[in-house]
Design a protein around this motif. Structure first.
Motif, short mmCIF file in Angstrom:
data_model
loop_
_atom_site.label_atom_id
_atom_site.label_comp_id
_atom_site.label_asym_id
_atom_site.label_seq_id
_atom_site.Cartn_x
_atom_site.Cartn_y
_atom_site.Cartn_z
N GLU A 76 0.80 -1.23 0.00
CA GLU A 76 0.00 0.00 0.00
C GLU A 76 0.83 1.28 0.00
O GLU A 76 0.40 2.29 -0.55
CB GLU A 76 -0.97 0.00 1.20
N LYS A 77 2.02 1.25 0.62
CA LYS A 77 2.75 2.52 0.78
C LYS A 77 4.03 2.63 -0.03
O LYS A 77 4.44 3.72 -0.40
CB LYS A 77 3.08 2.73 2.26
N MET A 78 4.69 1.52 -0.30
CA MET A 78 5.99 1.58 -0.96
C MET A 78 5.86 2.06 -2.41
O MET A 78 4.86 1.81 -3.07
CB MET A 78 6.64 0.19 -0.93
N ILE A 79 6.91 2.76 -2.87
CA ILE A 79 6.99 3.15 -4.28
C ILE A 79 7.95 2.17 -4.95
O ILE A 79 8.98 1.81 -4.38
CB ILE A 79 7.58 4.59 -4.40
N TYR A 80 7.61 1.74 -6.17
CA TYR A 80 8.50 0.84 -6.93
C TYR A 80 9.00 1.58 -8.16
O TYR A 80 8.21 2.03 -8.98
CB TYR A 80 7.75 -0.45 -7.31
N ASN A 81 10.32 1.73 -8.23
CA ASN A 81 10.94 2.46 -9.33
C ASN A 81 11.50 1.51 -10.37
O ASN A 81 12.11 0.50 -10.02
CB ASN A 81 12.09 3.33 -8.80
N ARG A 82 11.31 1.86 -11.64
CA ARG A 82 11.88 1.04 -12.71
C ARG A 82 13.40 1.12 -12.65
O ARG A 82 13.97 2.20 -12.47
CB ARG A 82 11.36 1.54 -14.07
N CYS A 83 14.04 -0.02 -12.80
CA CYS A 83 15.49 -0.08 -12.72
C CYS A 83 16.06 0.25 -14.10
O CYS A 83 16.08 -0.61 -14.99
CB CYS A 83 15.89 -1.48 -12.27
N GLY A 84 16.44 1.51 -14.29
CA GLY A 84 16.91 1.96 -15.60
C GLY A 84 15.83 1.72 -16.64
O GLY A 84 14.66 2.00 -16.41
N LYS A 85 16.27 1.19 -17.80
CA LYS A 85 15.30 0.92 -18.86
C LYS A 85 14.86 -0.54 -18.86
O LYS A 85 14.34 -1.04 -19.86
CB LYS A 85 15.94 1.23 -20.22
N SER A 86 15.12 -1.24 -17.77
CA SER A 86 14.78 -2.68 -17.73
C SER A 86 13.30 -2.87 -17.41
O SER A 86 12.57 -1.92 -17.14
CB SER A 86 15.63 -3.38 -16.66
N GLY A 87 12.90 -4.11 -17.39
CA GLY A 87 11.52 -4.42 -17.01
C GLY A 87 11.34 -4.57 -15.51
O GLY A 87 10.21 -4.72 -15.03
N LEU A 88 12.44 -4.51 -14.77
CA LEU A 88 12.37 -4.79 -13.33
C LEU A 88 12.14 -3.52 -12.50
O LEU A 88 12.83 -2.52 -12.70
CB LEU A 88 13.68 -5.44 -12.86
N LYS A 89 11.21 -3.61 -11.57
CA LYS A 89 11.01 -2.50 -10.63
C LYS A 89 11.57 -2.90 -9.27
O LYS A 89 11.41 -4.04 -8.84
CB LYS A 89 9.53 -2.19 -10.50
N LEU A 90 12.19 -1.93 -8.60
CA LEU A 90 12.71 -2.17 -7.25
C LEU A 90 12.03 -1.22 -6.28
O LEU A 90 11.68 -0.09 -6.65
CB LEU A 90 14.22 -1.93 -7.20
N PRO A 91 11.87 -1.66 -5.02
CA PRO A 91 11.31 -0.74 -4.03
C PRO A 91 12.26 0.44 -3.84
O PRO A 91 13.49 0.26 -3.94
CB PRO A 91 11.24 -1.60 -2.76
N ALA A 92 11.72 1.62 -3.56
CA ALA A 92 12.58 2.80 -3.36
C ALA A 92 13.51 2.60 -2.17
O ALA A 92 14.58 3.19 -2.10
CB ALA A 92 11.71 4.04 -3.15
N VAL A 93 13.10 1.74 -1.22
CA VAL A 93 13.97 1.38 -0.09
C VAL A 93 14.18 -0.14 -0.12
O VAL A 93 13.21 -0.90 -0.17
CB VAL A 93 13.34 1.78 1.26
N SER A 94 15.45 -0.55 -0.14
CA SER A 94 15.80 -1.98 -0.12
C SER A 94 16.57 -2.29 1.16
O SER A 94 17.09 -1.37 1.81
CB SER A 94 16.65 -2.34 -1.34
N LEU A 95 16.67 -3.56 1.49
CA LEU A 95 17.37 -3.94 2.73
C LEU A 95 18.64 -4.73 2.42
O LEU A 95 18.60 -5.71 1.67
CB LEU A 95 16.45 -4.79 3.62
N GLY A 96 19.75 -4.30 3.04
CA GLY A 96 21.02 -4.99 2.88
C GLY A 96 21.38 -5.78 4.13
O GLY A 96 21.08 -5.37 5.25
N LEU A 97 22.04 -6.92 3.92
CA LEU A 97 22.33 -7.84 5.04
C LEU A 97 23.83 -7.93 5.35
O LEU A 97 24.32 -8.95 5.83
CB LEU A 97 21.74 -9.23 4.71
#
Ligand SMILES: NC(=O)c1ccc[n+]([C@@H]2O[C@H](COP(=O)([O-])OP(=O)(O)OC[C@H]3O[C@@H](n4cnc5c(N)ncnc54)[C@H](OP(=O)(O)O)[C@@H]3O)[C@@H](O)[C@H]2O)c1
Length: 327
Positions: A10-31
């Motif tokens: 409901e709240k996250m924004i998903y941005n297109r990764c460059g000109k690819s077909g893949l969208k990523l959340p505006a905030v990602s988590l690193g481990l």
């Protein structure tokens, strides 16, 4: 058994990764931190659940994340097996190879031998057949770029990764690598680099500009400068902070009096915007629409909740930007 929140998209924004077909959340988590064998497994689970419940679909790893190296992949593999795995098709899981991983000449840098063997080991630790994104972790001054890029293309062709990325490259090397990967029809979609209010390297080494020109995504790591760009150190060094609990990559020496003054001034600007310093630091990276996602770390679930609020206000006035640059 964990069940994901029904409100997770409901709240996250998903941005297109460059000109690819893949969208990523505006905030990602690193481990990178807090997921090794020195971490607390139940805390790792709760961090992952809070992330996914808040729309963070992207989890970033590397072969060497720990301590010990490999243990973050092993622990996340357990979380996948026991809880998150049933949402596998809603997740983007990445890993990398490029830093020292095992003894001898084949466990480091960018040879075909290293990259292919390392990904096989990562998949085993994660309990996966494929990762969504596989990165070469750093530029290798000795191995021909054609060999490293050829290994990435072979990895995708073998079905062990869906997309590839480059990490810690500069603009000119990225451009050469992209041309080779294009020739090989390899889906190279993203650059992973350090970027924050405190570290502007990618604005100066051509990475940010070239990436945008080539239509590649950027994911910014250590966007909070490992915690310096938060309220963590405003009043001394807390016992449960990264400086005290880990100390591998962030030291008390990094927190000079000058840095502390900068942090306090930035905190004042953030307060004026109705944000925490962490929120403002993340919004600042997302402000011009060039960076696809900010890749945060977290030592507890509450930090995730704070960090995802950053997307609510990514507009900055000219005056705010000027003040931030001056600081
Ligand atoms: N490709 C590469 O070479 C490379 C290199 C480094 C990192 N990375 C990736 O980037 C990811 C993030 O790096 P990072 O952990 O350095 O990122 P970061 O987001 O700059 O720092 C994370 C730390 O900041 C503190 N923090 C986070 N949110 C907070 C909040 N809302 N309020 C107060 N403190 C907060 C926590 O520290 P405390 O522990 O003090 O609470 C947390 O562990 C890594 O996990 C990894 O996936 C990639």
């Amino acid at each position: 058994m964990y069940t994901a929140s029904e409100k997770r998209y409901e709240k996250m924004i998903y941005n297109r990764c460059g000109k690819s077909g893949l969208k990523l959340p505006a905030v990602s988590l690193g481990l990178w931190h807090n997921f090794g064998d020195t971490g607390v497994y139940e805390n790792m689970r709760q961090i992952c659940f809070t992330a996914f419940d808040n729309g963070i679909t992207h989890f970033d790893l590397a072969n060497n994340y720990g301590p010990d190296p490999g243990s973050a992949e092993k622990n996340f593999g357990k979380i996948l097996r026991e809880d998150l795995g049933r949402y596998r098709d809603e997740l983007i899981i990445s890993t990398k190879a490029g830093y020292d991983m095992w003894e001898g000449p084949y466990g480091n840098w960018g040879s075909r031998k290293y990259l292919i063997a390392s990904l096989d080991q990562s998949l085993e630790r994660l309990g996966l057949d494929y990762v969504d994104i596989f990165y070469h972790h750093r530029m290798d001054p000795e191995t021909p770029l054609e060999e490293t890029m050829g290994a990435l293309a072979q990895i995708v062709a073998s079905g062990k990764a869906l997309y590839v990325g480059l990490s810690n490259y500069d603009g000119p090397t990225l451009e050469k690598a992209a041309a080779i990967l294009d020739d090989l029809h390899c889906p190279f979609i993203i650059n992973q680099n350090r970027y924050s209010i405190f570290d502007r390297t990618i604005e100066n080494n051509g990475l940010k500009e070239t990436s945008a020109e080539l239509g590649k995504g950027i994911i910014a790591f250590s966007p909070l400068a490992q915690g310096l760009l938060t309220n963590r150190y405003l009043n001394g060094i807390p016992e449960d902070s990264r400086i005290r609990t880990d100390g591998r990559f962030l030291h008390a020496d990094n927190l000079t009096e000058e840095k502390l003054q900068q942090i306090r001034k930035l905190n004042g600007i953030a307060a004026g915007r109705g944000q925490t310093l962490a929120e403002m630091a993340l919004s600042w990276i997302l402000k011009d629409g060039i960076v696809t996602s900010v890749l945060v770390g977290a030592s507890r679930p509450s930090q995730i909740i704070d960090n995802v609020k950053a997307i609510q206000n990514i507009e900055f006035s000219e005056e705010e930007l000027k003040k931030i640059d001056e600081i």
